[in-house]
Motif scaffolding. Structure first.
Motif, short mmCIF file in Angstrom:
data_model
loop_
_atom_site.label_atom_id
_atom_site.label_comp_id
_atom_site.label_asym_id
_atom_site.label_seq_id
_atom_site.Cartn_x
_atom_site.Cartn_y
_atom_site.Cartn_z
N ASN A 1 30.32 45.79 1.04
CA ASN A 1 31.11 45.14 -0.01
C ASN A 1 32.61 45.11 0.18
N GLY B 1 27.82 41.87 -0.40
CA GLY B 1 28.36 41.43 -1.68
C GLY B 1 28.05 39.97 -1.88
N GLY B 2 26.78 39.62 -1.73
CA GLY B 2 26.37 38.23 -1.61
C GLY B 2 26.34 37.86 -0.14
N ASP C 1 25.35 36.36 -4.47
CA ASP C 1 24.99 37.01 -5.74
C ASP C 1 24.79 35.97 -6.83
N ARG D 1 36.71 46.20 -3.88
CA ARG D 1 35.67 46.76 -4.74
C ARG D 1 35.77 48.29 -4.79
N LYS E 1 17.73 47.40 1.91
CA LYS E 1 18.76 46.38 1.67
C LYS E 1 20.08 47.00 2.12
N TRP F 1 18.66 45.40 -9.70
CA TRP F 1 20.12 45.35 -9.84
C TRP F 1 20.54 44.69 -11.16
N ASP G 1 18.14 49.41 -6.25
CA ASP G 1 19.48 48.99 -5.80
C ASP G 1 20.49 50.13 -5.96
N ASP G 2 21.72 49.78 -5.99
CA ASP G 2 22.87 50.68 -6.05
C ASP G 2 22.77 51.66 -7.22
N TRP H 1 20.82 37.93 2.28
CA TRP H 1 21.08 37.62 0.87
C TRP H 1 22.19 36.58 0.84
N CYS I 1 22.98 42.07 3.55
CA CYS I 1 23.65 41.67 2.32
C CYS I 1 25.11 42.07 2.45
N TRP J 1 18.30 50.45 -1.52
CA TRP J 1 19.62 49.88 -1.21
C TRP J 1 20.50 50.94 -0.54
N ASP K 1 23.91 46.76 2.38
CA ASP K 1 25.02 46.04 1.75
C ASP K 1 26.34 46.36 2.45
#
Ligand code: DGJ
Length: 731
Positions: free
Chosen positions: A477, A523-524, A543, A439, A473, A329, A359-360, A540, A521, A407, A475
């Motif tokens: 967000n 966004g952190g 971030d 986001r 992972k 990332w 990742d993304d 996670w 995870c 991810w 996520d």
């Protein structure tokens, strides 16, 4: 004298009792090895809490505990109710509030029966059934007592057989009661990249509420975890503390009420905000679980109780292994292609990690995911970046000698996506309001079973096509704005059924892929709770990977969550030397998010050796007991030690956290958790290439007794900002 019937819930027996004589007073003791929660049932079958604390050695003495610890008149007899019903004689914050099928807004709950039985090794389940004398409306309280960990898991089920549906306005998981002189609440607040900032405050008469209304990313501002210290502010190794946390990944409310008698009541559960629940006759509503542990030796013991419990009973493979990884990332963001990735696989291998995590940014074609403004929902490989697909990457990584992980953010959708074009009714939004984005994205309606199937299919599809994929992972967000479902007939069920829908998907995935490592995870650290951690091997925390910031963030998560589940990555975010950042990341599940090819020779050599060292000591960090020795909030340093269960090995981390002149570990730090009778050698780990340790020539053998009484100075100062020591018991 009043007749006292005492019923102790004994560990291996099953006891079922009815209220035998109308005048009898019963005590239901829910006990662990050291603690007890005691419910008293009076002659009118009113269930109240009379004790939450250390267990008594003579259980018959629970009957002597003064009537609800009162210091005056309880006008209702309900202040210490085990599950306070609203609308009849209650005057305080309720645990449950309903409107019956006939429109009657009152509830009374009387004891009917209880039962206790073993529920696995070292676990005992007590159920207490309550009923409204006027209505066919029942609540069952569940208490799972984890004997060796001193943890109690509490939840309730609600059902009725009224003629029509009943509306549940509030339906808490737990309603506890503790009398003390003073109460000090430690709660945590934060935002993106600034998670888990503690505040300790005295509780005074009235109500203090911790809550969230964010829907998803529920603990972005305020996580559902807290400490309450009794009589004096919370201390690490002494004093009475209750550590509590709600196992729910959605809106929650925890209310602390110091009542008119100066006793503390607290109610934890789903947030009643916009969540009235229509319960049909014959159906059952199950609340999420509230977890708590009581300690009279400070917050250190409380944390270790929760860690042991989580490893043994909650987190998948909590007592198993984890993979070290290299994430791309921060190294590439959205800018990568097959060649770049193949080079990174080789870098990962050279570094010595087990897995590469992509990742993304790998998906979306009509709306390519080249930034965070498009593509979520279109989970097909982007043909420009990855013309040969994920399968090719999995093989490339395996050829390079490491595993491959990916991810996903399957609960979300970009307004610019084919998914949104095809299924606008799958998105949570209000038809007559402007769309609000968090986001640049929206949340899918997981209360809709078709959306649940879609989300399950996203993960299952990727896994089925790439069966050797080694890691996911997951996520999340965006928060929920405009909480409205186009298909849900009950608008006020959306928040609750979103989380239930998410858990259904995760349940199905875990059934099919029981051992797949998955990172939680958001966004952190926007979603860290034991509801979700039933399905995820790790989380996670933030971030923010600046080494100094991380000391504080990890410190605060460590009150509730074990190191094996805490993902810490070495990145370029912080300005500290790589040794400092690596040492900090080693206090959990170590990973990297750096450009390996940019490391200079010594940095690379240091990192390669650190990974080998980590492999050797990781079990002590993951499975050992953690002791917070010196708090960065009080000292110039932060110091933590992890001690193996047989107390023959320990790994001790100390960091300089203040920058004043002469700041450092000026005096010895007293160790904890060692065996006083054992003799230990002390050796410094992670010594930077070219440097020699100030300590490694010392061949002295120290007794555990000495190290815990006098202590040892790790010599942390401005020239040694981070020191890792290994203690090994001599034969
Ligand atoms: C937020 C996560 O916390 C980051 O680690 C990264 O995965 C980005 N999302 C990707 O969009």
């Amino acid at each position: 004298m009043r007749q006292i019937v005492f019923l102790l819930v004994s560990f291996l027996s099953v006891t079922v009792s009815m209220a035998q004589t109308p005048s009898a007073m019963q005590h239901i003791a829910i006990e662990t090895r050291r603690t007890a929660l005691v419910i008293r049932v009076d002659k009118d079958q009113n269930p109240t809490i009379v004790h939450l604390g250390q267990r008594l050695s003579r259980p018959e003495e629970y009957a002597r505990i003064p009537e609800n610890g009162k210091r005056g008149e309880d006008y209702t007899g309900l202040y210490n109710s085990v599950y306070t019903p609203a609308g009849s004689r209650n005057l305080l914050e309720p645990a449950i509030q309903v409107t019956h099928a006939d429109g009657n807004p009152s509830l009374d709950l009387r004891y009917v029966r209880h039962e206790s039985k073993p529920a696995g090794e070292g676990v005992e389940l007590t159920t207490v059934s309550l009923k409204d004398p006027q209505y066919p409306f029942e609540v069952t309280l569940y208490f799972k007592a984890y004997q060796n960990e001193d943890v109690i898991e509490q939840w309730s089920t609600i059902r009725h057989t009224e003629k029509k549906a009943v509306t549940l306005h509030k339906y808490a998981s737990a309603n506890l009661y503790i009398p003390a002189q003073n109460y000090y609440l430690t709660h945590f607040h934060g935002d993106w990249a600034s998670e888990m900032n503690p505040t300790e405050e005295p509780l005074t008469e009235g109500i203090k509420v911790l809550d969230t209304k964010l829907g998803t990313r529920a603990d972005l501002f305020q996580p559902p975890s807290f400490l309450v210290a009794l009589n004096q502010p919370a201390q690490e190794n002494q004093g009475e503390v209750v550590a509590g946390t709600l196992a729910w990944s959605g809106n929650y409310q925890i209310a602390f009420e110091v009542d008119p008698l100066h006793n503390l009541r607290f109610m934890a559960g789903i947030n009643p905000y916009a969540s009235a629940y229509t319960l049909a006759p014959g159906k059952e509503f199950t609340t999420p679980a509230f977890l708590f542990t009581y300690s009279n030796t400070g917050k250190g013991t409380a944390s270790r109780n929760l860690h042991r419990w989580a490893r043994k009973f909650r987190i998948p493979q909590g007592e198993g292994n984890r993979l070290t990884l290299l994430n791309n990332w921060e190294a590439t963001y959205f800018d990568f292609n097959e060649e770049k990735l193949s080079a990174l696989f080789k870098d990962g291998k050279k570094l010595g990690v087990d897995l590469f995590l992509l990742d993304d940014g790998w998906f979306g074609n009509k709306y390519p995911r080249n930034n965070d403004r498009a593509g979520l929902g279109d989970w097909q490989e982007n043909v420009k970046k990855l013309p040969h697909g994920l399968g090719y990457l999995v093989k490339e990584a395996e050829t390079a000698g490491i595993r491959f992980g990916i991810w996903l953010e399957p609960e979300m959708v970009s307004p610019k996506s084919e998914l949104y074009e095809k299924h606008p009714d799958w998105v949570l939004k209000l038809p007559n309001r402007q769309e609000y984005y968090f986001r640049n994205q929206l949340v899918l309606d997981l209360s809709n079973p078709k959306v649940q199937d879609f989300v399950y299919g996203v993960v299952d599809g990727v896994m089925s096509k790439n069966p050797t994929l080694g890691y996911i992972k997951w996520d999340c967000n965006a928060v929920i704005y405009n909480a409205f479902s186009a298909t849900n007939p009950n608008p006020s069920h959306v928040y609750v059924e979103y989380v239930q829908g998410l858990y259904k998907v995760l349940e199905r995935l875990r059934a099919k892929y029981p051992t797949l490592p998955m990172m939680l995870c958001s966004g952190g650290g926007g979603r860290v709770d034991y509801g979700a951690l039933r399905y995820f091997t790790e989380f996670w925390p933030s971030d923010n990977t600046d080494g100094m910031e991380r000391i504080f963030i990890q410190w605060n998560y460590s009150y509730f969550f074990p190191s094996i589940a805490t993902c810490n990555h070495v990145t370029d975010w912080g300005k500290q030397p790589i040794k400092f950042r690596t040492d900090v990341a080693m206090m959990g599940k170590l990973g990297y998010d750096i450009v390996v090819s940019k490391l200079d020779e010594k940095e690379l050599q240091f990192s390669q050796e650190a990974l080998k060292t980590y492999d050797r000591i990781k079990n002590v960090v993951w499975q050992g007991d953690m002791f917070r020795l010196a708090s960065p909030y009080e000292w110039d340093v932060a110091s933590l030690i992890y001690v193996s269960e047989p107390r023959d090995r320990a790994v001790w981390f100390t960091y300089l956290t203040k920058s004043r002149y002469k700041a450092g570990s000026v005096a010895p730090i007293r160790l904890q958790g060692l065996d006083p009778a054992k003799n230990y050698t002390v050796r410094e780990l992670n010594v930077y290439p070219g440097l020699t340790s100030r300590l490694n020539n010392d061949t002295t053998v120290y007794s555990g007794n000495y190290l815990m009484t006098v202590g040892f100075n790790p010599n942390v100062d401005a020239s040694r900002t981070s020191v890792v020591l290994e203690l090994t018991a001599a034969n």
